[in-house]
Design a protein around this motif. Structure first.
Motif, PDB file in Angstrom:
ATOM      1  N   ASN A   9      10.708   9.079   7.835  1.00 26.37           N
ATOM      2  CA  ASN A   9      10.202   7.679   7.492  1.00 26.37           C
ATOM      3  C   ASN A   9      10.966   6.726   6.885  1.00 26.37           C
ATOM      4  N   LYS A  48       8.330  -1.284   1.416  1.00 24.56           N
ATOM      5  CA  LYS A  48       7.755  -0.559   2.683  1.00 24.56           C
ATOM      6  C   LYS A  48       7.652   0.939   2.514  1.00 24.56           C
ATOM      7  N   LYS A  50       6.084   2.445   0.371  1.00 25.92           N
ATOM      8  CA  LYS A  50       4.664   2.648  -0.233  1.00 25.92           C
ATOM      9  C   LYS A  50       3.507   3.190   0.519  1.00 25.92           C
ATOM     10  N   GLU A  51       3.735   2.421   2.089  1.00 24.51           N
ATOM     11  CA  GLU A  51       2.679   2.960   2.976  1.00 24.51           C
ATOM     12  C   GLU A  51       2.550   4.458   3.278  1.00 24.51           C
ATOM     13  N   PHE A  52       3.702   5.077   2.670  1.00 26.00           N
ATOM     14  CA  PHE A  52       3.732   6.649   2.909  1.00 26.00           C
ATOM     15  C   PHE A  52       3.248   7.430   1.475  1.00 26.00           C
TER      16      PHE A  52
END
Length: 83
Positions: A9, A48, A50-52
């Motif tokens: 990711n 960016k 943080k979405e994971f």
């Protein structure tokens, strides 16, 4: 999420958002020297990523990234924060 998934990711973000060559993004790559990312870029990267983050985990404390030097250091810091 495994460290391998975190790395994948992270690599995808670095390639797509920061326009880095895929071959340049390795676990050993130095954030500043090899990838030419500055502190502002590092903050953007954290945002960016943080979405994971797992749904049950809060925001990552940016101070844990003060000592990261390599891409693997970022992966390890995130894995520890989200453990």
């Amino acid at each position: 999420m495994t460290k391998e998934e975190l790395f994948a990711n992270l690599k995808n973000i670095l390639v797509s958002e920061f326009e880095l060559e895929e071959s340049a993004v390795t676990p050993q790559a130095l954030i500043g020297e090899d990838l030419d990312l500055d502190s502002i870029d590092a903050i953007d990267l954290i945002v960016k990523m943080k979405e994971f983050a797992p749904a049950d985990k809060g925001a990552v404390d940016p101070s844990i990234f003060k000592s990261v030097k390599t891409v693997q250091d970022v992966v390890d810091a995130l894995a520890d924060a989200w453990a």
